[in-house]
Enzyme design. Structure first.
Site, PDB file in Angstrom:
ATOM      1  N   HIS A   1      -9.305   0.025  -8.803  1.00 39.57           N
ATOM      2  CA  HIS A   1      -8.125  -0.128  -7.950  1.00 39.57           C
ATOM      3  C   HIS A   1      -8.468   0.000  -6.476  1.00 39.57           C
ATOM      4  O   HIS A   1      -7.591   0.151  -5.630  1.00 39.57           O
ATOM      5  CB  HIS A   1      -7.012   0.826  -8.388  1.00 39.57           C
ATOM      6  CG  HIS A   1      -6.186   0.213  -9.476  1.00 39.57           C
ATOM      7  ND1 HIS A   1      -6.744  -0.411 -10.552  1.00 39.57           N
ATOM      8  CD2 HIS A   1      -4.848   0.080  -9.631  1.00 39.57           C
ATOM      9  CE1 HIS A   1      -5.798  -0.900 -11.331  1.00 39.57           C
ATOM     10  NE2 HIS A   1      -4.619  -0.614 -10.794  1.00 39.57           N
TER      11      HIS A   1
ATOM     12  N   ASP B   1       0.827   8.125  -5.403  1.00 40.93           N
ATOM     13  CA  ASP B   1       2.117   7.479  -5.676  1.00 40.93           C
ATOM     14  C   ASP B   1       2.095   6.743  -7.011  1.00 40.93           C
ATOM     15  O   ASP B   1       3.117   6.608  -7.670  1.00 40.93           O
ATOM     16  CB  ASP B   1       2.428   6.448  -4.578  1.00 40.93           C
ATOM     17  CG  ASP B   1       2.669   7.118  -3.242  1.00 40.93           C
ATOM     18  OD1 ASP B   1       2.941   8.325  -3.228  1.00 40.93           O
ATOM     19  OD2 ASP B   1       2.568   6.423  -2.218  1.00 40.93           O
TER      20      ASP B   1
ATOM     21  N   GLU C   1       7.942  11.503   1.964  1.00 43.12           N
ATOM     22  CA  GLU C   1       7.283  10.302   2.491  1.00 43.12           C
ATOM     23  C   GLU C   1       8.288   9.558   3.371  1.00 43.12           C
ATOM     24  O   GLU C   1       9.415  10.031   3.579  1.00 43.12           O
ATOM     25  CB  GLU C   1       6.796   9.384   1.355  1.00 43.12           C
ATOM     26  CG  GLU C   1       5.605   9.969   0.595  1.00 43.12           C
ATOM     27  CD  GLU C   1       4.809   8.964  -0.212  1.00 43.12           C
ATOM     28  OE1 GLU C   1       5.168   7.776  -0.222  1.00 43.12           O
ATOM     29  OE2 GLU C   1       3.818   9.388  -0.848  1.00 43.12           O
TER      30      GLU C   1
HETATM   31  P1  FAD Z   1     -12.314   2.736  -8.456  1.00 40.82           P
HETATM   32  O1  FAD Z   1     -11.679   1.760  -7.551  1.00 40.82           O
HETATM   33  O2  FAD Z   1     -12.813   2.204  -9.736  1.00 40.82           O
HETATM   34  O3  FAD Z   1     -13.491   3.503  -7.697  1.00 40.82           O
HETATM   35  C1  FAD Z   1     -13.335   3.954  -6.369  1.00 40.82           C
HETATM   36  C2  FAD Z   1     -14.655   4.522  -5.829  1.00 40.82           C
HETATM   37  O4  FAD Z   1     -14.955   5.724  -6.511  1.00 40.82           O
HETATM   38  C3  FAD Z   1     -15.856   3.615  -6.058  1.00 40.82           C
HETATM   39  O5  FAD Z   1     -16.775   3.804  -5.023  1.00 40.82           O
HETATM   40  C4  FAD Z   1     -16.428   4.120  -7.365  1.00 40.82           C
HETATM   41  O6  FAD Z   1     -17.810   3.848  -7.490  1.00 40.82           O
HETATM   42  C5  FAD Z   1     -16.139   5.610  -7.257  1.00 40.82           C
HETATM   43  N1  FAD Z   1     -15.868   6.220  -8.553  1.00 40.82           N
HETATM   44  C6  FAD Z   1     -15.026   5.815  -9.525  1.00 40.82           C
HETATM   45  N2  FAD Z   1     -15.020   6.696 -10.530  1.00 40.82           N
HETATM   46  C7  FAD Z   1     -15.862   7.683 -10.182  1.00 40.82           C
HETATM   47  C8  FAD Z   1     -16.288   8.885 -10.793  1.00 40.82           C
HETATM   48  N3  FAD Z   1     -15.842   9.257 -11.985  1.00 40.82           N
HETATM   49  N4  FAD Z   1     -17.174   9.666 -10.135  1.00 40.82           N
HETATM   50  C9  FAD Z   1     -17.644   9.318  -8.915  1.00 40.82           C
HETATM   51  N5  FAD Z   1     -17.296   8.187  -8.296  1.00 40.82           N
HETATM   52  C10 FAD Z   1     -16.407   7.391  -8.911  1.00 40.82           C
HETATM   53  N6  FAD Z   1      -4.633   6.441  -3.343  1.00 40.82           N
HETATM   54  C11 FAD Z   1      -4.058   7.579  -2.922  1.00 40.82           C
HETATM   55  O7  FAD Z   1      -4.737   8.505  -2.482  1.00 40.82           O
HETATM   56  N7  FAD Z   1      -2.691   7.736  -2.966  1.00 40.82           N
HETATM   57  C12 FAD Z   1      -1.880   6.787  -3.485  1.00 40.82           C
HETATM   58  O8  FAD Z   1      -0.678   6.971  -3.526  1.00 40.82           O
HETATM   59  C13 FAD Z   1      -2.461   5.595  -3.971  1.00 40.82           C
HETATM   60  N8  FAD Z   1      -1.708   4.631  -4.516  1.00 40.82           N
HETATM   61  C14 FAD Z   1      -2.293   3.508  -4.995  1.00 40.82           C
HETATM   62  C15 FAD Z   1      -1.498   2.528  -5.581  1.00 40.82           C
HETATM   63  C16 FAD Z   1      -2.056   1.376  -6.088  1.00 40.82           C
HETATM   64  C17 FAD Z   1      -1.175   0.342  -6.723  1.00 40.82           C
HETATM   65  C18 FAD Z   1      -3.455   1.173  -5.964  1.00 40.82           C
HETATM   66  C19 FAD Z   1      -4.078  -0.090  -6.449  1.00 40.82           C
HETATM   67  C20 FAD Z   1      -4.260   2.126  -5.364  1.00 40.82           C
HETATM   68  C21 FAD Z   1      -3.693   3.300  -4.878  1.00 40.82           C
HETATM   69  N9  FAD Z   1      -4.457   4.298  -4.285  1.00 40.82           N
HETATM   70  C22 FAD Z   1      -3.872   5.454  -3.851  1.00 40.82           C
HETATM   71  C23 FAD Z   1      -5.884   4.094  -4.048  1.00 40.82           C
HETATM   72  C24 FAD Z   1      -6.726   4.729  -5.131  1.00 40.82           C
HETATM   73  O9  FAD Z   1      -6.784   6.130  -4.935  1.00 40.82           O
HETATM   74  C25 FAD Z   1      -8.130   4.193  -5.051  1.00 40.82           C
HETATM   75  O10 FAD Z   1      -8.097   2.857  -5.408  1.00 40.82           O
HETATM   76  C26 FAD Z   1      -9.105   4.965  -5.879  1.00 40.82           C
HETATM   77  O11 FAD Z   1     -10.349   4.365  -5.707  1.00 40.82           O
HETATM   78  C27 FAD Z   1      -8.762   5.102  -7.351  1.00 40.82           C
HETATM   79  O12 FAD Z   1      -8.917   3.923  -8.078  1.00 40.82           O
HETATM   80  P2  FAD Z   1      -9.853   3.851  -9.364  1.00 40.82           P
HETATM   81  O13 FAD Z   1      -9.660   5.055 -10.184  1.00 40.82           O
HETATM   82  O14 FAD Z   1      -9.642   2.537  -9.963  1.00 40.82           O
HETATM   83  O15 FAD Z   1     -11.300   3.944  -8.710  1.00 40.82           O
END
Ligand code: FAD
Length: 545
Positions: A92, A159, A269
């Site tokens: 994400h 969120d 917010e």
């Molecule tokens: P990924 O996108 O898969 O990874 C993000 C990063 O972390 C990459 O560099 C990856 O290599 C690393 N990573 C992933 N897993 C691990 C792990 N287990 N250990 C170490 N590194 C790791 N963020 C907020 O703070 N507040 C919000 O309200 C918020 N709302 C969102 C709403 C939507 C619809 C979306 C799409 C995103 C939102 N985000 C928000 C952003 C979100 O926190 C980031 O996208 C975050 O990266 C989490 O997504 P993911 O778990 O898919 O991680």
């Protein structure tokens, strides 16, 4: 090729210590058996749909030991000396942060998402607290559902809940609860991490604290989080959820700040909305929530809070919902956008932490830039204050004006969705990205009168680093970059803001981003991932052979 064939191949490969297979088959097979992943999720895209760096291989670990073996084998194998590895939660991210060009992507969802409740002592208060141990690949919605079975809940949220524990803790994890409880990273008691060297390490404030502070907000650079222990509190039953409209920005922000000062609301917010799609015609909405079990008490709190506010437009809108539905509120937006075909589109998102004293200038910059480009923003613009002293500054996450006395700063997210036709390279997507870049350049440049800059510069001068020393070069380079951005920002200088979920094309941008935290960040990288194998999609460090 059928999925059965893939699973037979999988079994054969399992005889070896871990599972490697190509990304295309991974996504094809995973989706039907795992309903929490979107049917279109695969390892080569992310939510941003702007950057596509394809990996050579996908890896589906069953345990932290599988990840450890993978990383150990890469570190010690001379013929894999250019291989990089990215943990992927659910992708994400919006700018390729969880991708690994020609490398290996680890699908963290395949780890058992074990979610277990326990009780332990908090270091700071010595009070006993309930906690949940959650796998790094668990989704926050899964954590919520499980803890609520025990009448418990984490305190700090994002969120949207369909994000992974490891993914948000690698950034910070923020929402309207952060002003009261800090970001998600401030609510973690312990983590298990597999470092870039393949070592499995348990860390907390008391044990291996360098790695603990490093990985929280550490953008995946030092290790892969396989388990996090998160503080819990009793879950409330219901929520009074209020939206209050304003036509005056100063009044709106003054009221937002008043509410975080009083601390009566559990969530705060705010939003900027364009009337008739025009950036010259905007209004503001303050949004807050009061959690409760007793209706009478909640009503009294609500009346007290409303009596503190100076809204002048129409009456506030109050709804009463279950705690679960409140936390899961963005899911309904997702479903509605999916129906319209507007979920899986490019997302040129921008999130910044803006110092309190610059928030008016920032709003003007955002509206001016949008007006000049003549393209209204499709998607929410979120804007709310939060408190620096709820963050642990030892952690890797970066906040504005580290040395300033000011405790309040704003989180601002411009969550733009592009029309599906705005594909990478198209003029419309380029225009959105250029608008973001313009805003980032001015907002993240230091204000000319910023004490924090002065302190950093003075410290750099005091060290009397010899000019031949590499650090002297860094200081000179950093200063000349600062001069460039100041010129861009005009007489008043920049705003001293910091990107959240940051994206920079090269290391110079990262040095400026981390500022005085850069030296420590680099040192931790050399200790825990000395070959720069991990999280190449962040573009901070180049893989070493
Ligand atoms: P990924 O996108 O898969 O990874 C993000 C990063 O972390 C990459 O560099 C990856 O290599 C690393 N990573 C992933 N897993 C691990 C792990 N287990 N250990 C170490 N590194 C790791 N963020 C907020 O703070 N507040 C919000 O309200 C918020 N709302 C969102 C709403 C939507 C619809 C979306 C799409 C995103 C939102 N985000 C928000 C952003 C979100 O926190 C980031 O996208 C975050 O990266 C989490 O997504 P993911 O778990 O898919 O991680």
């Amino acid at each position: 090729m059928s999925c059965l064939l893939h699973s037979l191949q999988l079994k054969a490969l399992l005889l070896h210590s871990f599972v490697l297979f190509h990304a295309s088959s991974f996504s094809w097979c995973l989706s039907p058996t795992n309903p929490t992943l979107s049917p279109h999720a695969n390892l080569t895209t992310d939510f941003g749909r702007i950057i596509y760096n394809y990996p050579n291989e996908a890896f589906q670990p069953q345990s932290p030991q599988d990840i450890s073996q993978l990383l150990k084998s890469i570190s010690s194998s001379p013929n894999r000396n250019n291989v990089t590895v990215a943990a992927r939660g659910v992708g994400h991210s919006t700018y390729g942060q969880a991708q690994a060009l020609n490398g290996i992507v680890i699908g963290m969802r395949s780890l058992t998402p074990y979610i277990q409740i326990g009780e332990a002592q908090l270091v700071a208060s010595k009070n006993s607290t309930f906690y949940v141990d959650a796998g790094g690949g668990a989704l926050w919605i899964e954590v919520l559902k499980e803890t609520m079975k025990h009448g418990l809940t984490p305190r700090s949220w994002t969120d949207y809940l369909y994000l992974t524990v490891g993914g948000t803790l690698s950034n910070a994890g923020i929402s309207g609860q952060a002003y009261k409880y800090g970001p998600q990273i401030a609510n973690v008691m312990e983590v298990d991490v597999v470092t870039g060297k393949g070592d499995i390490v348990t860390c907390s404030e008391m044990e291996n604290s360098d790695l603990f502070y490093g990985v929280l907000g550490g953008l995946g650079q030092f290790g892969i989080i396989t388990r996090a222990r998160i503080v819990l509190e009793p879950a409330p039953r219901r929520v009074k959820w209020a939206r209050v409209p304003y036509d005056d920005f100063n009044q709106f922000t003054a009221d937002e700040e008043q509410l975080i000062k009083l601390g009566d609301v559990n969530y705060l917010e705010g939003f900027i909305t364009f009337k008739d799609n025009s950036p010259s015609n905007v209004y503001y909405t303050l949004e807050f929530a009061i959690y409760y079990n007793d209706e009478g008490d909640a009503q009294k709190t609500l009346d007290r809070v409303l009596s503190q506010l100076n809204f002048s437009m129409s009456m506030p809108n109050i709804t009463d919902v279950s705690y679960f539905d409140f936390l899961n509120r963005v899911k309904a937006e997702e479903e509605s956008l999916r129906k319209k075909g507007l979920w899986e589109v490019p997302h040129p998102w921008l999130t910044l932490f803006v110092p309190r004293n610059q928030i008016g200038r920032f709003k003007d910059l955002l509206l001016r830039t949008t007006l000049e480009a003549n393209t209204p923003i499709a998607g929410p613009i979120i804007i709310y204050p939060t408190l620096k002293d709820k963050w642990n500054q030892n952690m890797s996450a970066v906040l504005p004006q580290a040395n300033s006395e000011e405790n309040v700063f704003y989180a601002v997210s411009v969550l733009r969705s592009s029309p599906p036709s705005c594909t990478p390279g198209s003029p419309c997507l380029e225009s959105f990205l250029n608008q973001n870049q313009k805003i980032i350049e001015v907002a993240t440049a230091e204000p000319t009168t910023n004490k924090a800059t002065a302190t950093v510069d003075a410290t750099a001068r005091k060290t009397k680093t010899p000019m031949s020393h590499p650090r002297a070069e860094i200081i000179q380079k950093t200063e000349s970059m600062r001069m460039e951005v100041r010129t861009e920002a005009g007489d008043e200088g920049g705003m001293g803001a910091k990107q959240y979920l940051p994206y920079y094309k090269d290391q110079n941008g990262w040095r400026l981003h981390f500022g005085e935290k850069w030296g420590r960040f680099e040192e931790l990288k050399s200790r825990f991932d000395p070959l720069n194998i991990l999280a190449p999609g962040q573009r901070i460090f180049q893989r070493k052979p």
